[in-house]
Design a protein around this motif. Structure first.
Motif, mmCIF file in Angstrom:
data_model
loop_
_atom_site.group_PDB
_atom_site.id
_atom_site.type_symbol
_atom_site.label_atom_id
_atom_site.label_comp_id
_atom_site.label_asym_id
_atom_site.label_seq_id
_atom_site.Cartn_x
_atom_site.Cartn_y
_atom_site.Cartn_z
ATOM 1 N N HIS A 1 0.821 -1.219 0.000
ATOM 2 C CA HIS A 1 0.000 0.000 0.000
ATOM 3 C C HIS A 1 0.848 1.259 0.000
ATOM 4 C CE1 HIS A 1 0.305 0.876 4.419
ATOM 5 N NE2 HIS A 1 0.373 -0.437 4.548
ATOM 6 N N LEU A 2 0.365 2.243 -0.755
ATOM 7 C CA LEU A 2 1.054 3.513 -0.936
ATOM 8 C C LEU A 2 0.730 4.533 0.148
ATOM 9 C CD1 LEU A 2 0.355 3.880 -4.762
ATOM 10 C CD2 LEU A 2 2.564 3.359 -3.739
ATOM 11 N N ASP A 3 -0.393 4.367 0.809
ATOM 12 C CA ASP A 3 -0.827 5.359 1.787
ATOM 13 C C ASP A 3 -0.132 5.161 3.125
ATOM 14 O OD1 ASP A 3 -2.472 2.940 1.918
ATOM 15 O OD2 ASP A 3 -3.576 3.964 3.506
ATOM 16 N N THR A 4 -0.044 6.247 3.869
ATOM 17 C CA THR A 4 0.606 6.226 5.173
ATOM 18 C C THR A 4 -0.314 6.852 6.219
ATOM 19 O OG1 THR A 4 1.630 8.416 4.992
ATOM 20 C CG2 THR A 4 2.834 6.549 4.036
ATOM 21 N N LEU A 5 0.167 6.842 7.438
ATOM 22 C CA LEU A 5 -0.504 7.559 8.513
ATOM 23 C C LEU A 5 -0.395 9.063 8.278
ATOM 24 C CD1 LEU A 5 1.086 5.499 11.408
ATOM 25 C CD2 LEU A 5 -1.206 5.186 10.453
ATOM 26 N N GLY A 6 -1.227 9.811 8.955
ATOM 27 C CA GLY A 6 -1.185 11.263 8.847
ATOM 28 C C GLY A 6 -2.155 11.879 9.828
ATOM 29 N N ALA A 7 -2.638 13.073 9.507
ATOM 30 C CA ALA A 7 -3.601 13.754 10.374
ATOM 31 C C ALA A 7 -4.486 14.659 9.531
ATOM 32 C CB ALA A 7 -2.882 14.553 11.464
ATOM 33 N N GLN A 8 -5.498 15.203 10.174
ATOM 34 C CA GLN A 8 -6.467 16.055 9.479
ATOM 35 C C GLN A 8 -6.921 17.158 10.431
ATOM 36 O OE1 GLN A 8 -9.585 13.602 7.862
ATOM 37 N NE2 GLN A 8 -10.022 15.017 6.185
ATOM 38 N N VAL A 9 -7.163 18.321 9.881
ATOM 39 C CA VAL A 9 -7.600 19.441 10.707
ATOM 40 C C VAL A 9 -9.028 19.186 11.196
ATOM 41 C CG1 VAL A 9 -8.094 21.914 10.784
ATOM 42 C CG2 VAL A 9 -6.124 21.074 9.477
ATOM 43 N N LYS A 10 -9.187 19.200 12.522
ATOM 44 C CA LYS A 10 -10.510 19.004 13.129
ATOM 45 C C LYS A 10 -11.180 20.335 13.414
ATOM 46 C CE LYS A 10 -13.875 16.985 15.485
ATOM 47 N NZ LYS A 10 -14.603 18.204 15.903
ATOM 48 N N GLU B 1 -4.370 1.949 5.363
ATOM 49 C CA GLU B 1 -4.280 2.422 6.740
ATOM 50 C C GLU B 1 -5.644 2.765 7.343
ATOM 51 O OE1 GLU B 1 -1.900 2.025 8.551
ATOM 52 O OE2 GLU B 1 -0.011 2.193 7.451
ATOM 53 N N VAL B 2 -6.644 2.957 6.506
ATOM 54 C CA VAL B 2 -7.989 3.224 7.011
ATOM 55 C C VAL B 2 -8.925 2.049 6.752
ATOM 56 C CG1 VAL B 2 -7.797 5.723 6.916
ATOM 57 C CG2 VAL B 2 -8.551 4.492 4.879
ATOM 58 N N GLY B 3 -8.342 0.871 6.443
ATOM 59 C CA GLY B 3 -9.115 -0.363 6.397
ATOM 60 C C GLY B 3 -9.674 -0.775 5.058
ATOM 61 N N VAL B 4 -9.451 0.012 4.002
ATOM 62 C CA VAL B 4 -10.043 -0.305 2.699
ATOM 63 C C VAL B 4 -9.150 -1.254 1.904
ATOM 64 C CG1 VAL B 4 -10.892 0.654 0.529
ATOM 65 C CG2 VAL B 4 -11.270 1.879 2.671
ATOM 66 N N GLY B 5 -7.874 -0.923 1.768
ATOM 67 C CA GLY B 5 -6.899 -1.816 1.157
ATOM 68 C C GLY B 5 -7.285 -2.342 -0.198
ATOM 69 N N ALA B 6 -7.138 -3.656 -0.376
ATOM 70 C CA ALA B 6 -7.346 -4.297 -1.680
ATOM 71 C C ALA B 6 -8.785 -4.757 -1.890
ATOM 72 C CB ALA B 6 -6.392 -5.483 -1.820
ATOM 73 N N SER B 7 -9.724 -4.002 -1.377
ATOM 74 C CA SER B 7 -11.126 -4.432 -1.428
ATOM 75 C C SER B 7 -11.737 -4.345 -2.812
ATOM 76 C CB SER B 7 -11.959 -3.601 -0.448
ATOM 77 O OG SER B 7 -11.870 -2.227 -0.768
ATOM 78 N N SER B 8 -11.170 -3.530 -3.715
ATOM 79 C CA SER B 8 -11.847 -3.312 -5.005
ATOM 80 C C SER B 8 -10.892 -3.309 -6.188
ATOM 81 C CB SER B 8 -12.608 -1.984 -4.972
ATOM 82 O OG SER B 8 -11.726 -0.907 -4.705
ATOM 83 N N ILE B 9 -9.773 -4.019 -6.085
ATOM 84 C CA ILE B 9 -8.790 -3.971 -7.172
ATOM 85 C C ILE B 9 -8.489 -5.341 -7.764
ATOM 86 C CG2 ILE B 9 -6.763 -4.202 -5.664
ATOM 87 C CD1 ILE B 9 -5.393 -2.110 -7.495
ATOM 88 N N LEU B 10 -8.907 -6.404 -7.085
ATOM 89 C CA LEU B 10 -8.622 -7.749 -7.588
ATOM 90 C C LEU B 10 -9.542 -8.095 -8.749
ATOM 91 C CD1 LEU B 10 -8.090 -9.915 -4.377
ATOM 92 C CD2 LEU B 10 -6.373 -9.191 -6.024
ATOM 93 N N GLN B 11 -8.970 -8.750 -9.769
ATOM 94 C CA GLN B 11 -9.761 -9.250 -10.886
ATOM 95 C C GLN B 11 -10.106 -10.720 -10.667
ATOM 96 O OE1 GLN B 11 -7.125 -8.001 -14.185
ATOM 97 N NE2 GLN B 11 -8.767 -6.598 -14.778
#
Length: 390
Positions: free
Chosen positions: A72-81, A224-234
């Protein structure tokens, strides 16, 4: 074909480029462009989903029963609340990580007007002001804030800068690559896995290696937010090997050297036959390895299975110390995992029934069930073993 030689100079170089490209979940477009360009340079065309997950198919002798390898390409981070009255930012985490490891981090705030630099600090950051309270304040995201390195008085000043609720914040990796092979950085989970895959692809391309089936190299953007490879497999993919970090810590068998093969994570056991094959390849190819079980861990494979993909799954990892914190790995593990990827990609198909999505019981796998034979030492008689309680 046996394991292929891995260009470790390239592996380290591309890892450095990946780490320098911010990509917290939800802000991955730039790293997607970097990886697709790298694949194109190696002669492999990439397909992108709408949001940017990458599928790069390297053709083999048969498109059926394809093998997928994913990181996976995504990493941890943060967001303005929230914008605070003191001119600082309330934040929430992207992904699951402790604010303990955010305290003191340098960061970049991405706004529609441009980027700003800042620091994540505890609410009570000065010992000269708060004395011992700097040590007694709780560890939580409610007790940290971002100090923006730009002139801003209160909420109005922050708004004038163009900072808004929901803006993405990337955390500086603080990378150090040491001469002794150790690499210390944030976001090695899973940029090191991506670098491993690219180095393995490069070796396969350089050697013009033939594979018995197509190999789908997948790069996901929201693990990192739980989605991962859910929609890319053929549908033609029969097995999927995820590459991610293996946590080295007390009570774990992972190691910063060699390959760590995960036998299970919090979602349950990985496929018996696929993990067994990977272990056999390591033994046959003299690749150092160990096995581990992770109780508080999930990877791209979990999201794929939960989404309904009927694939055999496995997880191979590079040992990492202090995962989701100040992480450390060793180049030996990265090279070892890349070597295993090349050996696996070129290995013969062992379960031919997997070439078809649906078939009858003929050719279906069997599990060992015979009783193990115990080899007693020469100085112990069988009759004694039956009666001696020790």
């Amino acid at each position: 074909m046996s394991r292929l030689a891995i260009d470790t100079d390239y592996l380290v170089t591309i890892l450095s480029k990946l780490l320098k490209t911010p990509s917290p979940s939800g802000y991955t477009d730039n790293v997607v462009r970097l990886v697709t360009a790298e694949l194109a340079d190696m002669g492999i065309d990439a397909e992108l989903t709408r949001r940017g997950a990458i599928r790069a198919v390297r053709r083999g002798a048969d498109p059926r029963g394809a093998r997928a390898i994913v990181s996976h390409l995504d990493t941890l981070g943060a967001q303005v609340k929230n914008l605070k009255d003191n001119g600082r930012l309330e934040i929430v985490p992207i992904g699951h990580w402790s604010s303990r490891f955010a305290e003191g981090a340098r960061c970049t705030i991405f706004t529609e007007k441009g980027t700003y630099r800042g620091s994540i600090l505890p609410l009570k950051a000065s010992g000269h002001t708060f004395n011992k309270e700097i040590d007694s304040q709780p560890v939580s995201w409610d007790n940290v804030e971002v100090r923006v390195d730009a002139y801003a008085r209160g909420k109005v000043g922050l708004a004038k800068l163009g900072i808004d609720i929901g803006d993405i914040i990337s955390i500086d990796p603080q990378t150090e690559i040491l001469d002794n092979g150790y690499i210390v950085s944030r976001h090695l989970d899973d940029k090191a896995g991506v670098a491993i895959m690219l180095a393995a692809i490069r070796a396969l391309q350089t050697e013009e290696a033939e594979t018995p089936v197509d190999v789908h190299f997948l790069f996901t953007i929201a693990e990192e937010v739980g989605v991962g490879a859910s929609s890319i497999l053929q549908p033609q993919v029969a097995s999927m090997v995820a590459i991610d970090n293996g946590t080295t810590a007390p009570g774990q068998n992972s190691d910063e050297f060699g390959v760590t093969i995960a036998m299970a994570d919090q979602t349950g056991p990985f496929d018996y036959h696929l993990t067994k094959k990977l272990a056999h390849i390591c033994r046959d190819e003299d690749i150092r390895y160990q096995k581990d079980v992770f109780r508080y861990y999930r990877s791209d494979s979990a999201s794929a299975v939960e989404a309904g993909a009927d694939v055999r799954t496995a997880l191979i990892t590079f040992g990492i110390d202090a995962s989701h914190g100040y992480e450390r790995i060793h180049l030996h593990a990265l090279r070892s995992v890349a070597e295993l990827v090349t050996a696996y990609a070129t290995s013969p198909v062992m379960i031919e029934r997997d070439l078809d999505q649906i078939s009858d019981v003929r050719g279906f796998t069997k599990l060992p069930s015979r009783k193990a034979k115990q080899n007693l030492s020469a100085d112990i008689k069988v009759s004694d073993a039956k009666t001696d309680p020790n």
